[in-house]
Design a protein around this motif. Structure first.
Motif, PDB file in Angstrom:
ATOM      1  N   GLY A  86       0.811  -1.212   0.000  1.00  0.00           N
ATOM      2  CA  GLY A  86       0.000   0.000   0.000  1.00  0.00           C
ATOM      3  C   GLY A  86       0.844   1.261   0.000  1.00  0.00           C
ATOM      4  N   ASN A  87       1.930   1.258   0.761  1.00  0.00           N
ATOM      5  CA  ASN A  87       2.805   2.428   0.796  1.00  0.00           C
ATOM      6  C   ASN A  87       3.605   2.564  -0.490  1.00  0.00           C
ATOM      7  N   GLN A  88       3.946   1.450  -1.110  1.00  0.00           N
ATOM      8  CA  GLN A  88       4.580   1.529  -2.426  1.00  0.00           C
ATOM      9  C   GLN A  88       3.629   2.180  -3.420  1.00  0.00           C
ATOM     10  N   GLN A  89       2.358   1.786  -3.375  1.00  0.00           N
ATOM     11  CA  GLN A  89       1.378   2.359  -4.297  1.00  0.00           C
ATOM     12  C   GLN A  89       1.225   3.858  -4.057  1.00  0.00           C
ATOM     13  N   LYS A  90       1.271   4.271  -2.807  1.00  0.00           N
ATOM     14  CA  LYS A  90       1.179   5.702  -2.504  1.00  0.00           C
ATOM     15  C   LYS A  90       2.386   6.457  -3.049  1.00  0.00           C
ATOM     16  N   VAL A  91       3.568   5.839  -3.041  1.00  0.00           N
ATOM     17  CA  VAL A  91       4.764   6.479  -3.610  1.00  0.00           C
ATOM     18  C   VAL A  91       4.596   6.633  -5.122  1.00  0.00           C
ATOM     19  N   VAL A  92       4.021   5.630  -5.791  1.00  0.00           N
ATOM     20  CA  VAL A  92       3.756   5.756  -7.228  1.00  0.00           C
ATOM     21  C   VAL A  92       2.820   6.937  -7.476  1.00  0.00           C
ATOM     22  N   LEU A  93       1.789   7.047  -6.670  1.00  0.00           N
ATOM     23  CA  LEU A  93       0.856   8.168  -6.787  1.00  0.00           C
ATOM     24  C   LEU A  93       1.576   9.491  -6.516  1.00  0.00           C
ATOM     25  N   ALA A  94       2.425   9.516  -5.498  1.00  0.00           N
ATOM     26  CA  ALA A  94       3.160  10.734  -5.139  1.00  0.00           C
ATOM     27  C   ALA A  94       4.045  11.219  -6.280  1.00  0.00           C
ATOM     28  N   LYS A  95       4.684  10.295  -6.983  1.00  0.00           N
ATOM     29  CA  LYS A  95       5.594  10.728  -8.057  1.00  0.00           C
ATOM     30  C   LYS A  95       4.840  11.442  -9.170  1.00  0.00           C
ATOM     31  N   TRP A  96       3.603  10.988  -9.450  1.00  0.00           N
ATOM     32  CA  TRP A  96       2.836  11.655 -10.497  1.00  0.00           C
ATOM     33  C   TRP A  96       2.226  12.962  -9.997  1.00  0.00           C
ATOM     34  N   LEU A  97       1.883  13.021  -8.732  1.00  0.00           N
ATOM     35  CA  LEU A  97       1.408  14.292  -8.172  1.00  0.00           C
ATOM     36  C   LEU A  97       2.546  15.315  -8.159  1.00  0.00           C
ATOM     37  N   PHE A  98       3.753  14.856  -7.877  1.00  0.00           N
ATOM     38  CA  PHE A  98       4.914  15.755  -7.926  1.00  0.00           C
ATOM     39  C   PHE A  98       5.072  16.315  -9.336  1.00  0.00           C
ATOM     40  N   ARG A  99       4.830  15.504 -10.315  1.00  0.00           N
ATOM     41  CA  ARG A  99       4.943  15.924 -11.715  1.00  0.00           C
ATOM     42  C   ARG A  99       3.867  16.955 -12.070  1.00  0.00           C
ATOM     43  N   GLY A 100       2.766  16.949 -11.336  1.00  0.00           N
ATOM     44  CA  GLY A 100       1.693  17.902 -11.606  1.00  0.00           C
ATOM     45  C   GLY A 100       0.686  17.379 -12.611  1.00  0.00           C
ATOM     46  N   THR A 101       0.519  16.092 -12.659  1.00  0.00           N
ATOM     47  CA  THR A 101      -0.401  15.474 -13.605  1.00  0.00           C
ATOM     48  C   THR A 101      -1.825  15.974 -13.407  1.00  0.00           C
ATOM     49  N   SER A 102      -2.573  16.029 -14.495  1.00  0.00           N
ATOM     50  CA  SER A 102      -3.975  16.441 -14.391  1.00  0.00           C
ATOM     51  C   SER A 102      -4.923  15.252 -14.505  1.00  0.00           C
TER      52      SER A 102
END
Length: 185
Positions: A86-102
């Motif tokens: 679950g925390n790995q999945q959150k890191v995947v999500l975090a990397k795209w939020l850092f990118r500023g994805t829409s």
């Protein structure tokens, strides 16, 4: 709101699209790298100057996102390999939020995560939808889709065979759409 030409993954990313792959360990993360490196890898320009990574900027960005997403890690320097699913999945999500994805395309977003992490991921997705992020969820878990989606678009044999708005969600109806191509004479 406008057509775009996407011929490669970099085109999709440039247009604000991101994919959280079903295979987070094989395709979504750099398992031997730390949490902070995995988060900032999608846009090193934000934490670099003249080609050198600013460790303070990287740490600040990573700490901000792991706080927002409630990633449980001993530190931002912990190897992602040692986090729970679950925390790995959150890191995947975090990397795209850092990118500023829409727009986030999530392929089986809760596969291989425990029930507590699943609930946290659902809460994060609702929060992102409320923040006007586009979310496309691909899942073979029909109850998950019915609990999370505003509408379900059903594919069968690589074609759209139906669209069901939330007010009309019915497991039998959705399944009949999915299998109609297989039962026709």
């Amino acid at each position: 709101g406008k057509p775009v030409a996407i011929t490669a993954p970099k085109d999709a990313v440039r247009h604000g699209l991101s994919l959280l792959t079903e295979d987070r360990k094989g395709q979504g993360l750099l398992l031997d790298l730390a949490v902070d490196k995995n988060i900032t890898i999608t846009d090193l320009g934000k934490v670099s100057r003249h080609g050198l990574v600013n460790r303070r900027a990287e740490a600040a960005a990573a700490n901000d996102l792991i706080g927002q997403l409630r990633v449980k890690a001993s530190s931002i320097e912990q190897a992602v390999r040692n986090l729970s699913g679950g925390n790995q999945q959150k890191v995947v999500l975090a990397k795209w939020l850092f990118r500023g994805t829409s727009t986030l395309i999530l392929d089986e977003p809760t596969r291989g995560v425990d029930i507590g992490a699943r609930r946290e991921i659902y809460q994060l997705l609702w929060m992102l939808a409320a923040a006007q992020k586009g979310i496309i969820m691909v899942s073979s878990d029909l109850p998950e889709l019915m609990g999370m989606c505003h509408r379900i678009i059903v594919f069968s044999k690589n074609k759209i065979v139906g669209e069901v708005p939330r007010a009309e969600f019915d497991q039998e109806r959705i399944l009949s759409l999915a299998y109609q191509e297989y039962v026709r004479p």
